[in-house]
Motif scaffolding. Structure first.
Motif, PDB file in Angstrom:
ATOM      1  N   LEU A   1      24.902  65.609  31.916  1.00  0.00           N
ATOM      2  CA  LEU A   1      23.681  65.175  32.302  1.00  0.00           C
ATOM      3  C   LEU A   1      23.311  63.897  31.722  1.00  0.00           C
ATOM      4  CD1 LEU A   1      21.559  68.493  32.229  1.00  0.00           C
ATOM      5  CD2 LEU A   1      22.486  67.585  34.270  1.00  0.00           C
ATOM      6  N   THR A   2      23.669  63.620  30.338  1.00  0.00           N
ATOM      7  CA  THR A   2      23.331  62.454  29.775  1.00  0.00           C
ATOM      8  C   THR A   2      24.115  61.234  30.331  1.00  0.00           C
ATOM      9  OG1 THR A   2      23.243  63.528  27.649  1.00  0.00           O
ATOM     10  CG2 THR A   2      23.781  61.149  27.598  1.00  0.00           C
ATOM     11  N   VAL A   3      25.318  61.371  30.854  1.00  0.00           N
ATOM     12  CA  VAL A   3      25.783  60.445  31.745  1.00  0.00           C
ATOM     13  C   VAL A   3      25.072  59.943  32.960  1.00  0.00           C
ATOM     14  CG1 VAL A   3      27.999  59.700  32.864  1.00  0.00           C
ATOM     15  CG2 VAL A   3      28.303  60.649  30.763  1.00  0.00           C
ATOM     16  N   ILE A   4      24.631  60.964  33.807  1.00  0.00           N
ATOM     17  CA  ILE A   4      23.742  60.762  34.895  1.00  0.00           C
ATOM     18  C   ILE A   4      22.726  59.991  34.576  1.00  0.00           C
ATOM     19  CG2 ILE A   4      22.576  61.893  36.652  1.00  0.00           C
ATOM     20  CD1 ILE A   4      24.714  64.129  36.774  1.00  0.00           C
ATOM     21  N   ILE A   5      21.887  60.279  33.568  1.00  0.00           N
ATOM     22  CA  ILE A   5      20.661  59.885  33.199  1.00  0.00           C
ATOM     23  C   ILE A   5      20.878  58.301  32.658  1.00  0.00           C
ATOM     24  CG2 ILE A   5      18.795  60.045  31.500  1.00  0.00           C
ATOM     25  CD1 ILE A   5      19.105  63.133  31.650  1.00  0.00           C
ATOM     26  N   ILE A   6      21.803  58.319  31.923  1.00  0.00           N
ATOM     27  CA  ILE A   6      22.081  56.789  31.303  1.00  0.00           C
ATOM     28  C   ILE A   6      22.439  55.927  32.453  1.00  0.00           C
ATOM     29  CG2 ILE A   6      23.641  55.473  29.817  1.00  0.00           C
ATOM     30  CD1 ILE A   6      23.442  57.663  27.710  1.00  0.00           C
ATOM     31  N   ALA A   7      23.453  56.403  33.398  1.00  0.00           N
ATOM     32  CA  ALA A   7      23.743  55.482  34.299  1.00  0.00           C
ATOM     33  C   ALA A   7      22.364  55.187  35.367  1.00  0.00           C
ATOM     34  CB  ALA A   7      24.845  56.420  35.353  1.00  0.00           C
ATOM     35  N   CYS A   8      21.754  56.262  35.656  1.00  0.00           N
ATOM     36  CA  CYS A   8      20.515  55.926  36.367  1.00  0.00           C
ATOM     37  C   CYS A   8      19.596  54.893  35.551  1.00  0.00           C
ATOM     38  CB  CYS A   8      19.882  57.247  36.944  1.00  0.00           C
ATOM     39  SG  CYS A   8      20.950  58.327  37.816  1.00  0.00           S
ATOM     40  N   LEU A   9      19.124  55.096  34.750  1.00  0.00           N
ATOM     41  CA  LEU A   9      18.069  54.232  33.754  1.00  0.00           C
ATOM     42  C   LEU A   9      18.959  52.778  33.779  1.00  0.00           C
ATOM     43  CD1 LEU A   9      17.240  56.664  30.870  1.00  0.00           C
ATOM     44  CD2 LEU A   9      15.727  55.859  32.741  1.00  0.00           C
ATOM     45  N   SER A  10      20.169  52.683  33.429  1.00  0.00           N
ATOM     46  CA  SER A  10      20.801  51.288  33.303  1.00  0.00           C
ATOM     47  C   SER A  10      20.677  50.531  34.511  1.00  0.00           C
ATOM     48  CB  SER A  10      22.126  51.537  32.707  1.00  0.00           C
ATOM     49  OG  SER A  10      22.186  52.165  31.351  1.00  0.00           O
ATOM     50  N   LEU A  11      21.218  51.388  35.610  1.00  0.00           N
ATOM     51  CA  LEU A  11      21.200  50.674  36.765  1.00  0.00           C
ATOM     52  C   LEU A  11      19.717  50.120  37.396  1.00  0.00           C
ATOM     53  CD1 LEU A  11      22.902  49.940  39.376  1.00  0.00           C
ATOM     54  CD2 LEU A  11      22.526  52.139  40.275  1.00  0.00           C
ATOM     55  N   ALA A  12      18.702  51.053  37.252  1.00  0.00           N
ATOM     56  CA  ALA A  12      17.459  50.661  37.431  1.00  0.00           C
ATOM     57  C   ALA A  12      17.169  49.539  36.764  1.00  0.00           C
ATOM     58  CB  ALA A  12      16.599  51.731  37.114  1.00  0.00           C
ATOM     59  N   ALA A  13      17.455  49.500  35.494  1.00  0.00           N
ATOM     60  CA  ALA A  13      16.719  48.254  34.522  1.00  0.00           C
ATOM     61  C   ALA A  13      17.763  47.092  34.971  1.00  0.00           C
ATOM     62  CB  ALA A  13      17.270  48.624  33.194  1.00  0.00           C
ATOM     63  N   LEU A  14      19.045  47.125  35.442  1.00  0.00           N
ATOM     64  CA  LEU A  14      19.724  45.858  36.092  1.00  0.00           C
ATOM     65  C   LEU A  14      18.934  45.378  37.252  1.00  0.00           C
ATOM     66  CD1 LEU A  14      23.538  46.559  35.544  1.00  0.00           C
ATOM     67  CD2 LEU A  14      22.152  44.709  34.423  1.00  0.00           C
ATOM     68  N   ILE A  15      18.627  46.381  38.097  1.00  0.00           N
ATOM     69  CA  ILE A  15      18.092  45.901  39.419  1.00  0.00           C
ATOM     70  C   ILE A  15      16.616  45.310  39.255  1.00  0.00           C
ATOM     71  CG2 ILE A  15      17.081  46.917  41.645  1.00  0.00           C
ATOM     72  CD1 ILE A  15      19.358  49.031  41.597  1.00  0.00           C
ATOM     73  N   GLY A  16      15.787  45.974  38.207  1.00  0.00           N
ATOM     74  CA  GLY A  16      14.624  45.522  37.870  1.00  0.00           C
ATOM     75  C   GLY A  16      13.537  45.994  38.906  1.00  0.00           C
TER      76      GLY A  16
END
Length: 479
Positions: free
Chosen positions: A464-479
């Motif tokens: 779950l941690t990997v899923i959450i961090i991946a989603c948050l990081s991708l959203a931050a990159l996309i802006g």
């Protein structure tokens, strides 16, 4: 040779992990020790009309005179965890009373034989399809968690579902996981949860609909991963009970939850059918009351008390048997009620020692000047840390969002992403949080030792941690 035989005959002393009571009391002592070394400090608070409560004022932190907690404060903490002795204001006593009344309600329903007879009927119809009850039930609990933060309310379901799951060939861990992880993952991926998403968004100064798509993605991915994880574990347990992490108490759990009586031998009479209908209606009314009528612990407790009386009359238990059943059922959950007060006492010590705001201030300092991806990841882990000390989703939202959300403006990150990081972190931690009364209460009801739950949970937490961090990081990159 004699020495060897003597050695073999000696009782082998193995390390036993402390009970939930010992863990929580130790954490209370640790929190008190922190108040002697962590600088005391406070933020100013002001009343927010839109939230209807006080919120933290950004940039207002200042150190104050320390108020270290002593041994007497530690002893008073479990009591203060239930109610404030100085003001008589309720803390967790409403939840503890709710648990006791639920215990009485379950005791009365069990005395009618309706649950045993219902289990027998259900097992006959579930033959060959038992595994599908897991995603179905987890989906229902996840819906409640995502929409209105279903947490304390789940305590009412354990004594109903655990016997059904065990009778299907699984173990108590599977039953606890279905309820606790189902609702917990729903809270982790809250969509319109008034106690997390709405409060946090309002405190962050944004509409709660911002970031909804990302939260739905996190909810879907985490739910699928959790359901598959639980189903995989359950399948192993059903093939071999030795695969259960509570295999040493498997038979004892069956005897405890299913009793000596074979459920299939009890006739499923009209009266027992009516009792189960009343049982189900009680939970439906509870959900309606929370969602539509603004109910909380007091009203829900009254509902279960009223339902106990109705069931007693319908089943014609009689006054003596009704009272004995109700008191006996409440007694079964007395330990759970005490654990709830003990868990809340940790937060009482932190607040009284004036170190909760200091931890928040340290968090504020750590996220300044970071890139968008680094910022949101640090924000997530800060919320993870704070969630151990402030398990309440609404409490953490009101405390942290007014301070941390505005920092997103300087990191080029949307404030909605900070809200998502907060609720994901809080939801994840509260799947195992020993300071969260729902976790410790659920494990106590299911007779699952805390260290066994951690052993069961750590691979899933990593996923779950990997899923959450991946989603948050991708959203931050996309802006």
């Amino acid at each position: 040779m004699d020495n060897a035989q003597t050695s073999d005959n000696k009782e082998v002393k193995r390390f036993r992990f402390p009970t939930a009571f010992t863990i929580l009391f130790s954490l209370t002592i640790l929190a008190a020790v922190m108040t002697w070394f962590v600088p005391a400090g406070q933020y100013e608070r002001e009343f927010d009309e839109s939230l209807g409560r006080e919120v933290t004022v950004v940039g207002s932190y200042q150190e104050v005179a320390p108020n270290p907690q002593n041994a007497w404060d530690v002893l008073m903490a479990p009591i203060a965890g239930l109610y404030d002795p100085a003001t008589n204001v309720a803390n967790a006593i409403d939840v503890a009373l709710f648990v006791l009344i639920i215990g009485g309600f379950i005791g009365v329903v069990t005395a009618t034989g309706a649950i045993d007879a219902g289990i027998g009927r259900a097992m006959k119809r579930m033959v060959g399809h038992e595994k599908w009850i897991i995603p179905l039930l987890m989906g229902l609990f996840a819906l409640g968690g995502s929409t209105y933060g279903m947490a304390e309310e789940t305590l009412a379901f354990y004594m109903l579902l655990i016997p059904i799951i065990i009778a299907a060939g699984y173990d108590s861990v599977t039953a606890v996981a279905i309820i606790l992880l189902g609702a917990g993952v729903g809270v982790l991926g809250s969509t319109v949860n008034a106690f997390a998403t709405v409060i946090a968004s309002d405190a962050a100064g944004i509409p709660f609909t911002e970031g909804l798509v990302l939260r739905l993605v996190i909810l879907a991915l985490c739910f699928v991963a959790t359901v598959l994880y639980v189903m995989r574990y359950a399948a192993r347990v059903r093939r071999s009970h030795d695969a259960s992490i509570v295999s040493d108490q498997y038979e004892a759990d069956r005897e405890y939850f299913l009793s000596q009586r074979d459920a299939e031998t009890l006739p499923f009479t009209r009266t027992r059918k009516l009792v189960l209908i009343l049982f189900a209606c009680t939970f439906i009314i509870m959900v309606w009351g929370v969602l539509a009528a603004g109910w909380w612990m007091g009203e829900m407790t009254a509902l279960f008390l009223a339902s106990s009386l109705v069931v007693g009359v319908v089943s014609r238990l009689g006054e003596v048997r009704f009272v004995d059943s109700f008191v006996g059922g409440a007694k079964e959950l007395l330990g759970v009620a005490l654990i709830i007060g003990l868990a809340r006492g940790i937060v009482v010590i932190m607040d009284a020692g004036l170190v909760t705001d200091t931890l928040l201030h340290w968090s504020e300092e750590r996220v300044s000047g970071l890139s968008s991806v680094a910022f949101i990841n640090v924000m997530y882990w800060l919320q993870v840390m704070m969630s151990f000390f402030v398990p309440s989703s609404s409490g953490l939202a009101v405390m942290s969002m007014p301070v941390l959300a505005p920092m997103a403006d300087f990191a080029g990150v949307g404030r909605d992403l900070v809200v998502t990081a907060y609720q994901s972190a809080n939801g994840l931690v509260n799947l195992i949080n020993p300071t969260f009364a729902v976790v410790m209460g659920a494990l106590a009801i299911g007779r699952v030792p805390y260290e066994r739950w951690l052993r069961f949970m750590w691979p899933l937490l990593l996923i779950l941690t990997v899923i959450i961090i991946a989603c948050l990081s991708l959203a931050a990159l996309i802006g």
